[in-house]
Design a protein around this motif. Structure first.
Motif, PDB file in Angstrom:
ATOM      1  N   ARG A  99      -3.877  -7.926  10.534  1.00 26.71           N
ATOM      2  CA  ARG A  99      -4.988  -7.709  11.470  1.00 26.71           C
ATOM      3  C   ARG A  99      -5.958  -8.879  11.336  1.00 26.71           C
ATOM      4  O   ARG A  99      -6.351  -9.263  10.230  1.00 26.71           O
ATOM      5  CB  ARG A  99      -5.691  -6.390  11.173  1.00 26.71           C
ATOM      6  CG  ARG A  99      -6.734  -5.975  12.187  1.00 26.71           C
ATOM      7  CD  ARG A  99      -6.956  -4.452  12.120  1.00 26.71           C
ATOM      8  NE  ARG A  99      -7.338  -4.044  10.778  1.00 26.71           N
ATOM      9  CZ  ARG A  99      -8.603  -3.869  10.380  1.00 26.71           C
ATOM     10  NH1 ARG A  99      -9.597  -4.081  11.234  1.00 26.71           N
ATOM     11  NH2 ARG A  99      -8.863  -3.479   9.154  1.00 26.71           N
ATOM     12  N   ARG A 106       1.611  -5.048   8.067  1.00 27.06           N
ATOM     13  CA  ARG A 106       0.456  -4.994   8.954  1.00 27.06           C
ATOM     14  C   ARG A 106      -0.393  -6.254   8.775  1.00 27.06           C
ATOM     15  O   ARG A 106      -0.770  -6.607   7.662  1.00 27.06           O
ATOM     16  CB  ARG A 106      -0.408  -3.762   8.665  1.00 27.06           C
ATOM     17  CG  ARG A 106       0.280  -2.447   8.982  1.00 27.06           C
ATOM     18  CD  ARG A 106      -0.586  -1.260   8.564  1.00 27.06           C
ATOM     19  NE  ARG A 106      -1.929  -1.349   9.112  1.00 27.06           N
ATOM     20  CZ  ARG A 106      -2.268  -0.938  10.322  1.00 27.06           C
ATOM     21  NH1 ARG A 106      -1.358  -0.408  11.130  1.00 27.06           N
ATOM     22  NH2 ARG A 106      -3.516  -1.041  10.745  1.00 27.06           N
ATOM     23  N   ARG A 126       0.847  -1.196   0.000  1.00 30.02           N
ATOM     24  CA  ARG A 126       0.000   0.000   0.000  1.00 30.02           C
ATOM     25  C   ARG A 126       0.884   1.248   0.000  1.00 30.02           C
ATOM     26  O   ARG A 126       1.792   1.375   0.811  1.00 30.02           O
ATOM     27  CB  ARG A 126      -0.902   0.011   1.237  1.00 30.02           C
ATOM     28  CG  ARG A 126      -1.741   1.284   1.361  1.00 30.02           C
ATOM     29  CD  ARG A 126      -2.495   1.348   2.673  1.00 30.02           C
ATOM     30  NE  ARG A 126      -3.458   0.275   2.779  1.00 30.02           N
ATOM     31  CZ  ARG A 126      -3.522  -0.573   3.795  1.00 30.02           C
ATOM     32  NH1 ARG A 126      -2.647  -0.482   4.793  1.00 30.02           N
ATOM     33  NH2 ARG A 126      -4.427  -1.519   3.829  1.00 30.02           N
ATOM     34  N   ASP A 150       2.986  -1.888   4.214  1.00 31.80           N
ATOM     35  CA  ASP A 150       2.479  -0.512   4.232  1.00 31.80           C
ATOM     36  C   ASP A 150       3.626   0.475   3.991  1.00 31.80           C
ATOM     37  O   ASP A 150       4.520   0.629   4.826  1.00 31.80           O
ATOM     38  CB  ASP A 150       1.813  -0.251   5.591  1.00 31.80           C
ATOM     39  CG  ASP A 150       1.106   1.087   5.636  1.00 31.80           C
ATOM     40  OD1 ASP A 150       1.129   1.811   4.623  1.00 31.80           O
ATOM     41  OD2 ASP A 150       0.530   1.407   6.692  1.00 31.80           O
ATOM     42  N   GLU A 176      -6.439  -7.718   7.308  1.00 33.03           N
ATOM     43  CA  GLU A 176      -5.368  -6.936   6.689  1.00 33.03           C
ATOM     44  C   GLU A 176      -4.112  -7.790   6.655  1.00 33.03           C
ATOM     45  O   GLU A 176      -3.752  -8.437   7.635  1.00 33.03           O
ATOM     46  CB  GLU A 176      -5.123  -5.652   7.491  1.00 33.03           C
ATOM     47  CG  GLU A 176      -4.369  -4.581   6.726  1.00 33.03           C
ATOM     48  CD  GLU A 176      -4.428  -3.227   7.420  1.00 33.03           C
ATOM     49  OE1 GLU A 176      -4.022  -2.241   6.793  1.00 33.03           O
ATOM     50  OE2 GLU A 176      -4.868  -3.167   8.582  1.00 33.03           O
ATOM     51  N   GLU A 181      -3.978  -7.291  16.142  1.00 32.76           N
ATOM     52  CA  GLU A 181      -3.164  -6.833  15.026  1.00 32.76           C
ATOM     53  C   GLU A 181      -1.706  -6.725  15.435  1.00 32.76           C
ATOM     54  O   GLU A 181      -1.373  -6.600  16.622  1.00 32.76           O
ATOM     55  CB  GLU A 181      -3.661  -5.507  14.485  1.00 32.76           C
ATOM     56  CG  GLU A 181      -3.564  -4.333  15.429  1.00 32.76           C
ATOM     57  CD  GLU A 181      -4.078  -3.058  14.755  1.00 32.76           C
ATOM     58  OE1 GLU A 181      -3.237  -2.204  14.407  1.00 32.76           O
ATOM     59  OE2 GLU A 181      -5.300  -2.932  14.572  1.00 32.76           O
TER      60      GLU A 181
END
Length: 209
Positions: A149, A147, A76, A138, A134, A169
Motif C-alpha cells: 500500500r 499486500r 503477518r 499476509d 504496507e 494498493e
C-alpha cells in the motif's frame, strides 16, 4: 615440602584449572546462512511508441513506514502484528529495491522524457514522493497474499503545488506460503502498482507539458 616442590604443586594446579576453564568455553557459533530475495522489473512489453512529455521527473527513494525499511522479510499472522522470517532476507532494504525497480520502469516506459534520482545536479520539473504504508506477506487469509500500500504525492517544483495525491494498493496471492512465494507475489504487486501509477501520471502530465 621444600619450596621447589611447592612451586611444582601450584604450577600443576594452575595448569589443571586453566585446562578445565578452556574445556567449558562455548563453541564458536556457525554463521547463519540466509536466503536472499529481490524484486524484478517486469519485462518490457511490445508497447506502441508514445510521445513523452518534455519534462524531468525527480524520483527520490520511497519512504518506508517504521518497521518496514529493513532487509528482514515481514509477514503477518494476526491483524496489527508484524513478524520476521528467521532465515530469509531481502537483498537490500525494500526502499532500495523499490527505487531501483521504479527508476528502471519509468526510464524505460515514460511518461516523462527524463527521470533523475537526485544524485545528479540536473534540475527537475516535478517530484514524485512515495510513502510505503504496507509491505508484508499476509497469512490472515488463505492462501497468503502480499499486500503493498502506497501514498503518492506529485509536486510541481516550479509552481510549488501538489498536482496529484492518492492512495494505491495491490494484494497478490502468493504461489506458495513461503518466503520465496512471498517475494514473487511482492514483485507482481509492485509491477502492477507501477502500471497504475504510470496510468495516473499519463492523465496529469499532459496538462503540464
Amino acid at each position: 615440602m621444600n619450596a621447589l616442590a611447592r612451586t611444582g604443586v601450584w604450577t600443576a594446579l594452575l595448569t589443571a584449572l586453566w585446562l578445565a576453564g578452556c574445556s567449558v568455553l562455548p563453541e564458536p557459533r556457525t554463521p547463519v546462512a540466509y536466503d536472499h530475495y529481490t524484486l524484478e522489473a517486469a519485462p518490457a512489453d511490445a508497447l506502441p511508441a508514445q510521445a513523452r512529455a518534455p519534462l524531468t521527473l525527480l524520483l527520490p527513494p520511497p519512504r518506508m513506514r517504521a518497521g518496514l525499511d529493513s532487509a528482514r522479510m515481514t509477514y503477518r499472522r494476526q491483524p496489527g502484528q508484524l513478524d520476521f522470517y528467521a532465515r530469509s532476507r531481502w537483498a537490500d532494504p525494500p526502499s532500495q529495491l523499490l527505487h531501483a525497480l521504479l527508476l528502471e520502469r519509468f526510464t524505460r516506459e515514460g511518461p516523462y522524457a527524463h527521470v533523475v534520482d537526485g544524485t545528479t545536479p540536473a534540475a527537475a520539473d516535478q517530484r514524485l514522493d512515495i510513502e510505503v504504508l504496507e509491505f508484508v506477506q499476509d497469512f490472515t487469509v488463505t492462501p497468503s497474499r502480499y499486500r503493498v500500500r502506497l501514498r503518492l504525492t506529485l509536486v510541481d517544483l516550479g509552481e510549488r503545488r501538489v498536482r496529484l495525491q492518492e492512495l494505491m494498493e495491490a494484494e497478490v496471492p502468493a504461489p506458495d506460503d513461503s518466503p520465496q512465494g512471498g517475494a514473487a507475489a511482492a514483485g507482481t504487486a509492485v509491477n502492477a502498482l507501477f502500471e497504475r501509477i504510470r496510468a495516473r501520471l499519463n492523465e496529469v502530465v499532459p496538462d503540464d507539458a
